[in-house]
Structures are given as structure tokens and as C-alpha cells.
Design a protein around this motif. Structure first.
Motif, PDB file in Angstrom:
ATOM      1  N   ASP A   1      -6.672  -0.451   3.188  1.00  0.00           N
ATOM      2  CA  ASP A   1      -5.358   0.164   3.380  1.00  0.00           C
ATOM      3  C   ASP A   1      -5.353   1.668   3.147  1.00  0.00           C
ATOM      4  OD1 ASP A   1      -5.829   0.119   0.708  1.00  0.00           O
ATOM      5  OD2 ASP A   1      -4.179  -1.232   0.200  1.00  0.00           O
ATOM      6  N   ASN A   2      -6.463   2.332   3.455  1.00  0.00           N
ATOM      7  CA  ASN A   2      -6.485   3.788   3.310  1.00  0.00           C
ATOM      8  C   ASN A   2      -5.550   4.395   4.351  1.00  0.00           C
ATOM      9  OD1 ASN A   2      -7.040   6.516   3.156  1.00  0.00           O
ATOM     10  ND2 ASN A   2      -9.264   6.260   3.175  1.00  0.00           N
ATOM     11  N   PRO A   3      -4.489   5.091   3.923  1.00  0.00           N
ATOM     12  CA  PRO A   3      -3.518   5.623   4.899  1.00  0.00           C
ATOM     13  C   PRO A   3      -4.088   6.724   5.776  1.00  0.00           C
ATOM     14  CG  PRO A   3      -3.040   6.433   2.701  1.00  0.00           C
ATOM     15  CD  PRO A   3      -4.128   5.420   2.539  1.00  0.00           C
ATOM     16  N   ASN A   4      -5.164   7.309   5.327  1.00  0.00           N
ATOM     17  CA  ASN A   4      -5.779   8.385   6.100  1.00  0.00           C
ATOM     18  C   ASN A   4      -6.962   7.886   6.935  1.00  0.00           C
ATOM     19  OD1 ASN A   4      -4.020  10.332   4.940  1.00  0.00           O
ATOM     20  ND2 ASN A   4      -5.315  10.368   3.098  1.00  0.00           N
ATOM     21  N   SER A   5      -7.103   6.552   7.055  1.00  0.00           N
ATOM     22  CA  SER A   5      -8.255   5.982   7.762  1.00  0.00           C
ATOM     23  C   SER A   5      -7.788   5.273   9.028  1.00  0.00           C
ATOM     24  CB  SER A   5      -9.006   5.010   6.842  1.00  0.00           C
ATOM     25  OG  SER A   5     -10.050   4.370   7.540  1.00  0.00           O
ATOM     26  N   THR A   6      -8.748   4.953   9.841  1.00  0.00           N
ATOM     27  CA  THR A   6      -8.474   4.206  11.084  1.00  0.00           C
ATOM     28  C   THR A   6      -8.680   2.710  10.890  1.00  0.00           C
ATOM     29  OG1 THR A   6     -10.767   4.584  11.765  1.00  0.00           O
ATOM     30  CG2 THR A   6      -9.082   6.143  12.552  1.00  0.00           C
TER      31      THR A   6
ATOM     32  N   SER B   1       0.849  -1.192   0.000  1.00  0.00           N
ATOM     33  CA  SER B   1       0.000   0.000   0.000  1.00  0.00           C
ATOM     34  C   SER B   1       0.880   1.235   0.000  1.00  0.00           C
ATOM     35  CB  SER B   1      -0.892  -0.001   1.242  1.00  0.00           C
ATOM     36  OG  SER B   1      -0.080   0.105   2.387  1.00  0.00           O
TER      37      SER B   1
ATOM     38  N   GLU C   1     -15.699   2.642   4.197  1.00  0.00           N
ATOM     39  CA  GLU C   1     -14.450   1.907   3.964  1.00  0.00           C
ATOM     40  C   GLU C   1     -14.695   0.438   3.602  1.00  0.00           C
ATOM     41  OE1 GLU C   1     -11.411   3.025   3.744  1.00  0.00           O
ATOM     42  OE2 GLU C   1     -11.941   5.091   4.219  1.00  0.00           O
TER      43      GLU C   1
ATOM     44  N   GLN D   1      -3.686  -0.133  11.954  1.00  0.00           N
ATOM     45  CA  GLN D   1      -2.900   0.415  13.072  1.00  0.00           C
ATOM     46  C   GLN D   1      -1.468  -0.029  12.900  1.00  0.00           C
ATOM     47  OE1 GLN D   1      -4.542  -0.380  16.935  1.00  0.00           O
ATOM     48  NE2 GLN D   1      -2.691   0.196  18.033  1.00  0.00           N
TER      49      GLN D   1
ATOM     50  N   THR E   1       1.646   3.047   2.302  1.00  0.00           N
ATOM     51  CA  THR E   1       2.506   3.143   3.480  1.00  0.00           C
ATOM     52  C   THR E   1       3.436   1.955   3.617  1.00  0.00           C
ATOM     53  OG1 THR E   1       0.820   2.081   4.825  1.00  0.00           O
ATOM     54  CG2 THR E   1       0.770   4.472   4.708  1.00  0.00           C
TER      55      THR E   1
END
Length: 781
Positions: A114-119, A21, A144, A122, A23
């Protein structure tokens, strides 16, 4: 909580290749081997809320990841995942792939969010060292999931990824891998009323392995501990106080609890007893149980909850115990104003037409409303009854006296958990599976529908999964009912499952011990003059010995059966033959008797050391002599602590020592105890002896006849008038003054009866001398 343990072999690590992803950097494609062998990661989901989300609701997932390997996992991440394939039928739930045959890194049915701006994921700053644990909490916004607003069931979960050290072409590198994954079912509802309600009857078993050794003696405190508020039985009872359920109870457990309430002692391994400590907790449990019966009906299991399949397969010696346990339940006094129904509970491989026929029919007190419960998992998936609209079926039993048995089939899918089999029995998995299955039943189809759910045996040791199951009764599409409400005007007919595998239950050695105890108990009962007066505790101890609850507690089972076997054997030893020497027990010394001739009789004495009157006889046989004959022996009634003597009339065709065996038998011809050695001395004439005796008798009577004949003939030829006062057989002595007549021949006395006749010289007048004509010394004399 549920867990998933994953192992990475060297071959698996060599083939790792992922698309990273934003990240996560891509790992190089190369043939690699892990620096640490076989890393293991456990992923455990502790909570999933809400259990049945509506479109637009966020979902919170919490849990833990434990590295149980020796490898360090760098740059770890916990990521929420989903299988976007919507499930709309119950069959599709069962068909969700487990991917057990694939390496974990190649399992692609749960895609990471794998949204880097989501929760939805972790990341951890520190590497996960061996044996270390980290917690995760993921908040997944509805969008999501990327599933729109369509209701149905989805497989979602958490995957764990990180870097592991590898060696590539001799160079040490790191590979990015998916080290673990765990999934759960997520039913999605649209908030609209479902097409129908699902009448759901939850049956809760209340059972415990036997612990009462006899009277007020118990093997341990496990039953009292289980009935405490924090124990398994205490928690189950508390759940039933809050929800409408049907109790499935072993009456033997209730008997033991009532004895504990009245006072008990615990027998230690050294056979020293001490006062029990759980009487108050047990008394409280019994009071609460009786109170719940006002709303929760009771189905009583066969007494002792026997391993029906194992006992039936064990043959007639054990098969009868199933009928006896069912009859004992029919006669059980539960007390209170509420009644009960008698039931049978079979699972999996135990459900065959033979077992159903043997365990559901032919016992005393059988009633038409008796309940037979089986699990749907007993059938192969392709042959499984549909259970719609009712779980009540007539299962064919061609081997039995009746050709079908009315059966309630519990839906095993409601308690199956999943979709991952490793986590199937976890409380969270059970709750989500129950919600998913019932939601599909409610949203599809028309008309009323009823289902029955029952936790499998040994499924929930601490009651946590059962608590989650009962929590599902609060779902809006569920109508809680009891087993009494599950009806079918005309049950559908179905075949029983084929017997394809042995049923799991008691082991072969355990069944052998039960058979021995059964034989001893039946022998003791057959001794009694009135078998109806047999102690009921003796019979019920035997029924508890065959309990399915012994599975997994082999040592306790052996101790229980050994204790009961010792008690029965000690009673049987009190009825025995006594020897010739001072009334000692027959088992210690051979009994010696004599037969003076081909026929004779001898006594055998039996002592009754019991406190009850018995009716017995004795049996005598020879293992190696078939010429010993014993006339029928009458039975005798022997009062307590008395003796009885039997006169044994015997005959033998040959003389000498005969080694025989004598044993006490009951009036039902059952041998009691060990046989007693018996030595019989037979003294009689053989064939040659009888010939000699016959010849001697013939000779005696023949010679006597010849003498009589000759005497008569001689008297006819030479008649001589008898002088007055003379005695022909005892002639008077000759006058000593008269000259003696000359005798020409001397006469010698005969030596035996074969001597020739005497000859005498005639006197001048021509007659034989009178004193020698019929004298004692003649042949005729």
C-alpha cells in the motif's frame, strides 16, 4: 486468465473492520448490513511477467475486475499483495492455505502493498457499477515485495477493495471491504545454475469421442473441426511440432480420421446424410502427425479409449471389452517406419489394484514393454509415492495373475495450478505451478531426477493451458525428454491406492446400453459358420461404444449406441423361424404341430436372410410342462438366403395341448432373437385305456385257445373218415330227394362265443349228425 468469485453475506458485512492505508480512511466499527444483498466480484489475472523473476526485477501484473452483483462499489482500488512466507519445498506448496473457510475480508495471507507513492496499486475515480468491468495494470518494483534476494517460491496476487453501502443503527453508511482476491505462485531464482537438471517428459493425449456411425457415415463434424488448425487437436499437434513430447493416441480416432480423409457423409437428426466438409483439414492433420513421429514417440491407448474402471466394475459382460480393446491395439497397423508401444491410462479413483490387474494383463498380444500411466493424485497425499528419483514403480496387484504391474506415475502437482482451487485450471496458474514445482526439484537434492507430466482428462478444452505447460519446457533447469527416456533399473515397489470412492466415468444407464449392444454383437458373431470372418468394423464399433470420451456427451452417446444397436438387431432379425403359413416370420404367428401318440416328430424351418453362411440349431422347451422331452437336435450349416428344416423328435407323458417355445440357437448355444410360440397337440391313450386294450387282447387270445383245445379233443373222441372229395369244414348240401331226418332239437345260431354248447338228438346208429359236428355255428366253429 483465472478468476476468483467472492460473495459477501449479510453476516460477513456486519463484521467488517479494516486498518486503512494512508490513502484509505478507516471505517467505523459497527454492526452493519449491506445495502445490496450478496455482492459478487471477480478478479482475473491475465498476465504475470516475468514468470520466474530474479532479485531486482520488477514484475508486471495485468488483469480485470468485474462486478457481477447488484451493488455499486465506490472508491475501488486494485492492490498487489504477497505472502512473505518463503516456500522452499514441494510439500510446502501443497500446504499453502486456501482460506476457503474464511470470509474474504478475514483472509490475511496476502498482504497489500500500500505504498501511496508506488505503482503497486491502482485507484479508480469512478465507482464500479453492477455488471461493470475495469482493467488493472500493476508494476511492482522488486523492493516493494520486501523479501530480500532469497530464492524460493512466494504466493502473490491482486486484491480488490472498495466501499459498499450499509445500514448501521438505522443510519445509512459505507463500509470499506476487501471484495475480491486472486493469487499466483512466483518462483524466484538467483540466476545461478541449479543443483541439477530435471528430465521432464510431457505426454499429450490426442483423443476425441467417437463420431463414426458405420462405413462412411458420421454423426457430426466435431472431429474434423477439432483437427482444424484452430481446433483443440490442431493446436495440440502444433505444440508437439515445436517441442519434444510423447503422443498418447486413441487408435479409434485415427481410424475415423482416415475414413474422413477418404470421404464421408454426415447423418443428420432426420437420418438424411450430406457430404462432409472437413476431409482436407483432416488429411493435413494426419500428414503432420505422421511427420512428428520421427522425434515424438507414440503410445497407443486401448482401442476406443474405454472407460476401463466402469467396464471392469460392470462385470464379465463388459469387463471383456477392456481386454478386447487392448488386444485390438496390439494388432493395430499404425503405418510408417516408426513403431509404437501399447498403453493404459488410469486416473484418480480408477487406479486400484483390481483395475490395474484386469486392464494390464490377460489380453492377447501383451508385451513386457507395454506402458501403464497413472496419476499421482490417485493416492491420498500422505500415501503418495515420492516419485524421486524416478516415476517408474512396480504397483502391487494381488488380485491379478501377476503380482505387480510396471507403472509410470505422472506427477499431478505439475499440472495442478493453484494456490487457489477456483483458478487451478487456468493457463497462467498451470504455467506458474509447473515452474515453481520444477524449480524446487532442480534447486534441492542431488543426482538425476525425472518427472512425467500429463494433462488430466477434460482439463484443457481449448489447449491454452497445455500451451503454457509446454512453454515451461524452455526453463533453464528443464531437460525435455520422451517417455522412452524415463527408465528405472530396479523400480520401487508400492501399493495401489485403496478403492475409497467410485470412479467418475460413464453413467449406469450408459453401461446398460453398452451391455445390450455387446450381447447383440456377440450373438451375431456366434451365428457365423466361421467366426474369424466376422466383420472387424462390427467389433470395433462395440469397442468405441465404451469410450471414456462419451463422458459429458450423453445425447451423442445414446445416438451412437442406438444406431449400432439398430444395425445389429436388423441383421439378427434376418435369421428366424418360419410359421406354417406361407413362410411368414416366426415372431408374428404361433406354430402348431401334432403328436399322434406318446412319441412323434414335427418339422421346424429356419430361414437365413443374411449374406453369410451360418451354423445354427433350434431349441424347444415348455415353460410349464416338465413331461415334454426333446431328443438332441443336430446343427446345420445354412448358406446365405437359404432355409433349413429340422425334424424335432418329441415325446409327452400326457395328452392335450402343450404350449412350448422354440428358438434359433447358434452353434455356441446362444439364443438368437425372440423365442417363437409353439402349440403341440399330443393325442395318446391314458392308463385306463391301456388296461382296457390289454384286457381285450387277453380275452381274444384266451377264447381262441379254448376253441382250439375243444376242437382237438372232440376229434379224438369221434374220429370220422373223410369221404373222398368231402370237406369237413364245408360239408356238401343234403340231397333234396332224400327224406329229411327228424330233428328233435332246434339249433339257434350263437350270438357270441360265450353261448353254451349245442345239443343234438343222436341218430339211430348212435352218431351225431355229421353236418353239425364241426359246423360254423358251433362254439368250436
Amino acid at each position: 486468465m483465472f478468476r476468483r468469485r467472492l460473495r459477501l453475506s449479510a453476516t460477513t458485512a456486519a463484521s467488517l473492520m479494516i486498518v486503512a492505508s494512508a490513502t484509505v480512511l478507516a471505517a467505523p466499527t459497527a454492526i452493519a448490513s449491506p445495502a445490496a444483498d450478496d455482492p459478487v466480484v471477480d478478479v482475473a489475472i491475465d498476465s504475470f511477467s516475468p514468470a520466474t523473476p530474479k532479485p531486482g526485477q520488477a514484475v508486471t501484473i495485468t488483469g480485470r475486475v468485474t462486478n457481477t452483483s447488484n451493488a455499486t462499489i465506490a472508491n475501488p482500488q486494485a492492490i498487489a499483495c504477497i505472502d512473505e512466507e518463503r516456500v522452499t519445498t514441494r510439500a510446502e506448496i501443497a500446504a499453502i492455505p486456501t482460506e476457503q473457510n474464511k470470509p474474504v475480508n478475514n483472509r490475511n495471507t496476502c498482504h497489500g502493498l500500500d505504498n501511496p507513492n508506488s505503482t503497486t496499486f491502482q485507484a479508480y475515480t469512478d465507482a464500479l457499477a453492477p455488471k461493470a468491468t475495469v482493467r488493472f495494470q500493476l508494476l511492482v518494483p522488486w523492493d516493494e515485495w520486501h523479501i530480500g534476494n532469497k530464492p524460493g517460491v512466494y504466493a502473490v496476487g491482486v486484491m480488490f477493495r472498495g466501499n459498499v453501502a450499509t445500514v448501521v443503527d438505522g443510519d445509512k453508511q459505507e463500509s470499506r471491504i476487501t471484495a475480491g482476491r486472486s493469487r499466483v505462485l512466483m518462483p524466484v531464482i538467483d540466476g545461478k545454475p541449479t543443483a541439477r537438471k530435471v528430465n521432464t517428459a510431457v505426454v499429450l493425449p490426442l483423443r476425441h469421442r467417437p463420431t463414426m456411425l458405420g462405413n462412411d457415415r458420421f454423426a457430426n463434424e466435431s472431429l474434423a473441426q477439432s483437427m482444424a488448425p484452430t481446433g483443440p487437436l490442431g493446436r495440440l499437434l502444433a505444440l508437439g511440432q515445436k517441442q519434444k513430447v510423447t503422443w498418447l493416441v486413441d487408435p479409434a480416432m485415427l481410424d475415423e480420421a482416415r475414413q474422413m480423409r477418404d470421404g464421408y457423409r454426415v447423418v443428420g437428426d432426420n437420418n438424411i446424410s450430406s457430404p462432409g466438409t472437413g476431409a482436407k483439414a483432416v488429411a493435413s492433420w494426419l500428414r503432420a502427425f505422421d511427420a512428428t513421429r520421427a522425434k515424438n514417440p507414440v503410445v497407443l491407448l486401448p482401442y476406443g479409449d474405454p472407460d476401463a474402471a466402469g467396464l471392469i466394475e460392470g462385470g464379465n459382460g463388459l469387463r471383456d471389452l477392456v481386454s478386447q480393446s487392448r488386444a485390438a491395439t496390439e494388432q493395430y497397423n499404425l503405418g510408417g517406419a516408426q513403431g509404437f508401444s501399447s498403453g493404459l491410462w488410469l486416473e484418480n479413483a480408477s487406479v486400484t489394484s483390481r483395475n490395474l490387474a484386469a486392464a494390464s494383463t490377460g489380453y492377447a498380444g501383451a508385451r513386457s514393454d507395454d506402458t501403464t500411466l497413472v496419476s499421482s493424485s490417485s493416492w491420498p497425499a500422505d500415501d503418495r509415492p515420492s516419485l524421486s528419483p524416478s516415476p517408474v514403480y512396480n504397483v502391487l496387484t494381488p488380485e491379478g495373475p501377476v503380482k505387480s504391474v510396471r507403472t509410470v506415475i505422472a506427477d499431478s502437482a505439475l499440472t495442478a495450478g493453484g494456490p487457489d482451487p477456483e483458478d487451478a485450471s487456468s493457463p497462467l496458474q498451470v504455467r506458474q505451478r509447473f515452474a515453481a514445482e520444477t524449480e524446487l526439484l532442480a534447486s534441492t537434492g542431488k543426482g538425476p531426477i525425472s518427472v512425467v507430466a500429463i494433462p488430466p482428462r477434460g482439463w484443457d478444452q481449448d489447449g491454452q493451458a497445455t500451451a503454457q505447460l509446454l512453454q515451461g519446457l524452455t526453463l533453464p533447469w528443464i531437460t525435455p525428454v520422451t517417455l522412452n527416456d524415463i527408465t528405472a533399473p530396479k523400480p520401487v515397489v508400492t501399493k495401489a491406492p485403496a478403492a475409497t470412492r467410485p470412479a467418475s466415468g460413464l453413467t449406469g444407464p450408459q453401461l446398460d446400453q453398452i451391455r445390450q449392444l455387446s450381447n447383440s454383437t456377440n450373438t451375431f458373431i456366434s451365428l457365423l459358420n466361421n467366426v474369424e470372418q466376422a466383420d472387424e468394423n462390427l467389433r470395433r464399433a462395440l469397442l468405441r461404444a465404451g469410450s471414456y470420451g462419451w463422458r459429458g456427451f450423453t445425447d451423442e452417446a445414446q445416438r451412437f449406441i442406438g444406431y449400432e444397436q439398430g444395425g445389429v438387431s436388423s441383421q439378427l432379425n434376418k435369421v428366424h423361424l418360419v410359421t406354417n403359413a406361407g413362410g411368414e416370420r416366426g415372431q408374428h404367428r404361433a406354430i402348431k404341430v401334432n403328436l399322434s401318440g406318446s412319441k412323434g416328430q414335427f418339422p421346424l424351418t429356419v430361414e437365413n436372410g443374411l449374406d453369410v453362411t451360418i451354423r445354427i440349431s433350434v431349441a424347444v422347451s415348455s415353460p410349464n410342462r416338465d413331461d415334454l422331452r426333446i431328443q438332441p437336435i443336430q446343427q446345420k450349416i445354412v448358406p446365405p438366403h437359404q432355409k433349413a428344416t429340422f425334424q424335432i423328435k418329441a415325446s409327452a407323458e400326457q395328452n392335450g395341448l402343450i404350449k412350448a417355445e422354440a428358438e434359433v440357437i447358434s452353434f455356441q448355444q446362444v439364443p438368437v432373437g425372440k423365442s417363437q410360440e409353439l402349440v403341440i397337440q399330443a393325442a395318446q391313450y391314458g392308463s385306463v385305456g391301456w388296461i382296457l386294450v390289454g384286457a381285450a387282447c387277453a380275452l381274444l387270445f384266451g377264447t381262441s385257445a379254448v376253441r382250439i383245445y375243444r376242437r382237438i379233443r372232440s376229434e379224438k373222441r369221434n374220429p370220422t373218415p373223410a369221404e373222398p372229395g368231402s370237406d369237413p369244414l364245408h360239408p356238401a348240401p343234403l340231397d333234396s330227394e332224400e327224406p329229411a331226418e327228424p330233428v328233435t332239437d332246434s339249433v339257434e345260431p350263437p350270438t357270441d362265443e360265450l353261448q353254451p354248447r349245442l345239443t343234438v338228438t343222436p341218430e339211430p346208429n348212435g352218431h351225431a349228425q355229421e353236418n353239425l359236428k364241426e359246423g360254423v355255428g358251433t362254439k368250436d366253429g
